[in-house]
Motif scaffolding. Structure first.
Motif, PDB file in Angstrom:
ATOM      1  N   HIS A 148      -2.473  14.722  -9.874  1.00 30.46           N
ATOM      2  CA  HIS A 148      -2.724  13.455 -10.295  1.00 30.46           C
ATOM      3  C   HIS A 148      -3.999  13.276 -11.181  1.00 30.46           C
ATOM      4  CE1 HIS A 148      -2.830   8.842  -9.956  1.00 30.46           C
ATOM      5  NE2 HIS A 148      -4.029   9.211  -9.657  1.00 30.46           N
ATOM      6  N   ILE A 149      -4.774  14.056 -10.811  1.00 29.34           N
ATOM      7  CA  ILE A 149      -5.969  14.222 -11.576  1.00 29.34           C
ATOM      8  C   ILE A 149      -6.142  15.340 -12.858  1.00 29.34           C
ATOM      9  CG2 ILE A 149      -7.293  12.748 -10.277  1.00 29.34           C
ATOM     10  CD1 ILE A 149      -8.967  15.408  -9.472  1.00 29.34           C
ATOM     11  N   ARG A 150      -5.057  16.061 -12.924  1.00 30.27           N
ATOM     12  CA  ARG A 150      -4.759  17.030 -13.909  1.00 30.27           C
ATOM     13  C   ARG A 150      -5.898  18.131 -13.841  1.00 30.27           C
ATOM     14  NH1 ARG A 150      -3.367  12.096 -16.844  1.00 30.27           N
ATOM     15  NH2 ARG A 150      -1.309  12.025 -17.332  1.00 30.27           N
ATOM     16  N   VAL A 151      -6.173  18.584 -12.681  1.00 28.75           N
ATOM     17  CA  VAL A 151      -7.189  19.642 -12.438  1.00 28.75           C
ATOM     18  C   VAL A 151      -6.222  20.737 -11.498  1.00 28.75           C
ATOM     19  CG1 VAL A 151      -9.108  18.452 -12.669  1.00 28.75           C
ATOM     20  CG2 VAL A 151      -8.259  18.721 -10.386  1.00 28.75           C
ATOM     21  N   GLN A 152      -6.976  21.874 -11.324  1.00 29.07           N
ATOM     22  CA  GLN A 152      -6.293  22.884 -10.312  1.00 29.07           C
ATOM     23  C   GLN A 152      -6.729  22.586  -8.920  1.00 29.07           C
ATOM     24  OE1 GLN A 152      -4.304  25.645 -11.230  1.00 29.07           O
ATOM     25  NE2 GLN A 152      -4.339  24.536 -13.162  1.00 29.07           N
ATOM     26  N   PRO A 153      -5.831  22.776  -7.820  1.00 30.30           N
ATOM     27  CA  PRO A 153      -6.109  22.536  -6.688  1.00 30.30           C
ATOM     28  C   PRO A 153      -7.469  23.017  -6.100  1.00 30.30           C
ATOM     29  CG  PRO A 153      -3.798  23.172  -6.745  1.00 30.30           C
ATOM     30  CD  PRO A 153      -4.495  23.301  -8.019  1.00 30.30           C
ATOM     31  N   ASP A 154      -7.853  24.133  -6.560  1.00 33.31           N
ATOM     32  CA  ASP A 154      -9.283  24.838  -6.271  1.00 33.31           C
ATOM     33  C   ASP A 154     -10.466  23.851  -7.004  1.00 33.31           C
ATOM     34  OD1 ASP A 154      -8.408  26.837  -4.925  1.00 33.31           O
ATOM     35  OD2 ASP A 154      -8.538  28.462  -6.725  1.00 33.31           O
ATOM     36  N   THR A 155     -10.003  23.217  -7.877  1.00 33.79           N
ATOM     37  CA  THR A 155     -11.172  22.067  -8.323  1.00 33.79           C
ATOM     38  C   THR A 155     -11.169  21.097  -7.319  1.00 33.79           C
ATOM     39  OG1 THR A 155     -10.716  22.846 -10.568  1.00 33.79           O
ATOM     40  CG2 THR A 155     -11.868  20.754 -10.084  1.00 33.79           C
ATOM     41  N   VAL A 156     -10.318  20.728  -6.922  1.00 37.32           N
ATOM     42  CA  VAL A 156     -10.214  19.527  -5.904  1.00 37.32           C
ATOM     43  C   VAL A 156     -10.882  19.842  -4.388  1.00 37.32           C
ATOM     44  CG1 VAL A 156      -8.767  17.698  -4.416  1.00 37.32           C
ATOM     45  CG2 VAL A 156      -8.146  18.599  -6.754  1.00 37.32           C
ATOM     46  N   ARG A 157     -10.523  21.307  -4.138  1.00 41.88           N
ATOM     47  CA  ARG A 157     -11.315  21.872  -2.928  1.00 41.88           C
ATOM     48  C   ARG A 157     -12.665  22.013  -3.122  1.00 41.88           C
ATOM     49  NH1 ARG A 157      -6.807  24.951  -3.515  1.00 41.88           N
ATOM     50  NH2 ARG A 157      -5.317  25.074  -1.655  1.00 41.88           N
ATOM     51  N   SER A 158     -13.046  22.310  -4.364  1.00 39.01           N
ATOM     52  CA  SER A 158     -14.524  22.488  -4.854  1.00 39.01           C
ATOM     53  C   SER A 158     -15.317  20.831  -4.683  1.00 39.01           C
ATOM     54  CB  SER A 158     -14.830  23.120  -6.037  1.00 39.01           C
ATOM     55  OG  SER A 158     -16.051  23.140  -6.520  1.00 39.01           O
ATOM     56  N   TYR A 159     -14.570  20.070  -5.085  1.00 34.90           N
ATOM     57  CA  TYR A 159     -14.859  18.376  -4.867  1.00 34.90           C
ATOM     58  C   TYR A 159     -15.328  18.221  -3.539  1.00 34.90           C
ATOM     59  CZ  TYR A 159     -13.493  17.287  -9.924  1.00 34.90           C
ATOM     60  OH  TYR A 159     -13.333  17.362 -11.122  1.00 34.90           O
ATOM     61  N   ARG A 160     -14.112  18.671  -2.508  1.00 38.44           N
ATOM     62  CA  ARG A 160     -14.687  18.479  -1.207  1.00 38.44           C
ATOM     63  C   ARG A 160     -15.855  19.093  -0.657  1.00 38.44           C
ATOM     64  NH1 ARG A 160     -11.034  19.728   4.059  1.00 38.44           N
ATOM     65  NH2 ARG A 160     -12.346  18.159   5.563  1.00 38.44           N
ATOM     66  N   LYS A 161     -15.829  20.327  -0.976  1.00 38.02           N
ATOM     67  CA  LYS A 161     -17.011  21.277  -0.639  1.00 38.02           C
ATOM     68  C   LYS A 161     -18.362  20.494  -1.103  1.00 38.02           C
ATOM     69  CE  LYS A 161     -18.937  25.984  -1.168  1.00 38.02           C
ATOM     70  NZ  LYS A 161     -18.835  27.052  -1.724  1.00 38.02           N
ATOM     71  N   SER A 219       1.040  -1.341  -0.064  1.00 39.14           N
ATOM     72  CA  SER A 219      -0.173   0.003   0.045  1.00 39.14           C
ATOM     73  C   SER A 219       0.682   1.245   0.025  1.00 39.14           C
ATOM     74  CB  SER A 219      -0.981   0.084   1.231  1.00 39.14           C
ATOM     75  OG  SER A 219      -0.178   0.178   2.358  1.00 39.14           O
ATOM     76  N   ASP A 220       0.383   2.461  -0.563  1.00 35.24           N
ATOM     77  CA  ASP A 220       0.875   3.488  -0.462  1.00 35.24           C
ATOM     78  C   ASP A 220       0.417   4.477   0.436  1.00 35.24           C
ATOM     79  OD1 ASP A 220       2.177   5.823  -1.100  1.00 35.24           O
ATOM     80  OD2 ASP A 220       1.800   5.797  -3.503  1.00 35.24           O
ATOM     81  N   ARG A 221       1.098   4.546   1.487  1.00 34.42           N
ATOM     82  CA  ARG A 221       0.736   5.553   2.533  1.00 34.42           C
ATOM     83  C   ARG A 221       1.112   7.056   2.505  1.00 34.42           C
ATOM     84  NH1 ARG A 221      -3.640   3.237   4.581  1.00 34.42           N
ATOM     85  NH2 ARG A 221      -3.179   3.680   6.629  1.00 34.42           N
ATOM     86  N   GLN A 222       1.577   7.357   1.393  1.00 36.12           N
ATOM     87  CA  GLN A 222       2.189   8.743   1.430  1.00 36.12           C
ATOM     88  C   GLN A 222       0.815   9.619   1.302  1.00 36.12           C
ATOM     89  OE1 GLN A 222       3.993   9.460  -2.601  1.00 36.12           O
ATOM     90  NE2 GLN A 222       4.238  11.589  -1.797  1.00 36.12           N
ATOM     91  N   LEU A 223       1.088  10.877   2.165  1.00 36.04           N
ATOM     92  CA  LEU A 223      -0.159  11.489   2.225  1.00 36.04           C
ATOM     93  C   LEU A 223      -0.116  12.787   1.341  1.00 36.04           C
ATOM     94  CD1 LEU A 223      -0.199  11.950   5.959  1.00 36.04           C
ATOM     95  CD2 LEU A 223      -1.903  11.021   4.739  1.00 36.04           C
ATOM     96  N   TRP A 224      -1.186  12.922   0.439  1.00 35.73           N
ATOM     97  CA  TRP A 224      -1.331  13.931  -0.391  1.00 35.73           C
ATOM     98  C   TRP A 224      -2.434  15.132  -0.042  1.00 35.73           C
ATOM     99  CZ3 TRP A 224      -2.478  10.970  -5.558  1.00 35.73           C
ATOM    100  CH2 TRP A 224      -1.466  10.122  -5.900  1.00 35.73           C
ATOM    101  N   SER A 225      -1.957  16.241  -0.478  1.00 31.36           N
ATOM    102  CA  SER A 225      -2.696  17.332  -0.076  1.00 31.36           C
ATOM    103  C   SER A 225      -3.615  17.623  -1.319  1.00 31.36           C
ATOM    104  CB  SER A 225      -1.693  18.667   0.036  1.00 31.36           C
ATOM    105  OG  SER A 225      -0.897  18.924  -1.170  1.00 31.36           O
ATOM    106  N   TYR A 226      -4.149  18.517  -1.223  1.00 33.32           N
ATOM    107  CA  TYR A 226      -4.960  19.340  -2.495  1.00 33.32           C
ATOM    108  C   TYR A 226      -4.229  19.361  -4.039  1.00 33.32           C
ATOM    109  CZ  TYR A 226      -9.099  20.612   0.483  1.00 33.32           C
ATOM    110  OH  TYR A 226     -10.094  20.764   1.058  1.00 33.32           O
ATOM    111  N   LYS A 227      -2.800  19.906  -3.462  1.00 30.47           N
ATOM    112  CA  LYS A 227      -2.164  20.193  -4.679  1.00 30.47           C
ATOM    113  C   LYS A 227      -1.580  18.854  -5.345  1.00 30.47           C
ATOM    114  CE  LYS A 227       2.588  22.282  -5.585  1.00 30.47           C
ATOM    115  NZ  LYS A 227       3.758  22.934  -5.090  1.00 30.47           N
ATOM    116  N   GLU A 228      -1.396  17.671  -4.551  1.00 32.64           N
ATOM    117  CA  GLU A 228      -0.742  16.401  -5.094  1.00 32.64           C
ATOM    118  C   GLU A 228      -1.876  15.862  -5.836  1.00 32.64           C
ATOM    119  OE1 GLU A 228       2.194  17.730  -2.282  1.00 32.64           O
ATOM    120  OE2 GLU A 228       0.192  17.287  -1.895  1.00 32.64           O
ATOM    121  N   ILE A 229      -3.280  15.740  -5.221  1.00 33.80           N
ATOM    122  CA  ILE A 229      -4.466  15.358  -5.521  1.00 33.80           C
ATOM    123  C   ILE A 229      -4.772  15.896  -7.064  1.00 33.80           C
ATOM    124  CG2 ILE A 229      -6.972  14.898  -5.593  1.00 33.80           C
ATOM    125  CD1 ILE A 229      -6.421  14.898  -2.398  1.00 33.80           C
ATOM    126  N   ALA A 230      -4.739  17.079  -7.226  1.00 33.64           N
ATOM    127  CA  ALA A 230      -4.798  17.914  -8.497  1.00 33.64           C
ATOM    128  C   ALA A 230      -3.863  17.520  -9.379  1.00 33.64           C
ATOM    129  CB  ALA A 230      -4.797  19.421  -8.086  1.00 33.64           C
TER     130      ALA A 230
END
Length: 66
Positions: free
Chosen positions: A15-28, A2-13
């Motif tokens: 990975h899925i090729r979007v802006q960090p604000d988009t990931v924040r919106s997904y969470r919201k 398993s990959d237990r590395q922690l990712w912030s909005y920036k790393e998730i963004a």
């Protein structure tokens, strides 16, 4: 393994090729899984959590992961 590395909005963004604000919106809007860890008020997700979420996302259509 398993990959237990922690990712912030920036790393998730990246990975899925979007802006960090988009990931924040997904969470919201409840489209992102709950964070695996919160530190200093900032949410973080395990890389495995993000990859599993990406695989389940509507519209994923078999996108290749890097």
């Amino acid at each position: 393994m398993s990959d237990r590395q922690l990712w912030s909005y920036k790393e998730i963004a990246a990975h899925i090729r979007v802006q960090p604000d988009t990931v924040r919106s997904y969470r919201k809007h409840g489209l992102l899984p709950p964070p695996d860890h919160v530190e200093g008020g900032k949410p973080y997700w395990y890389a495995d959590t993000v990859r599993a979420w990406v695989a389940r996302r509507p519209g994923n259509r078999g996108r290749r992961e890097d």
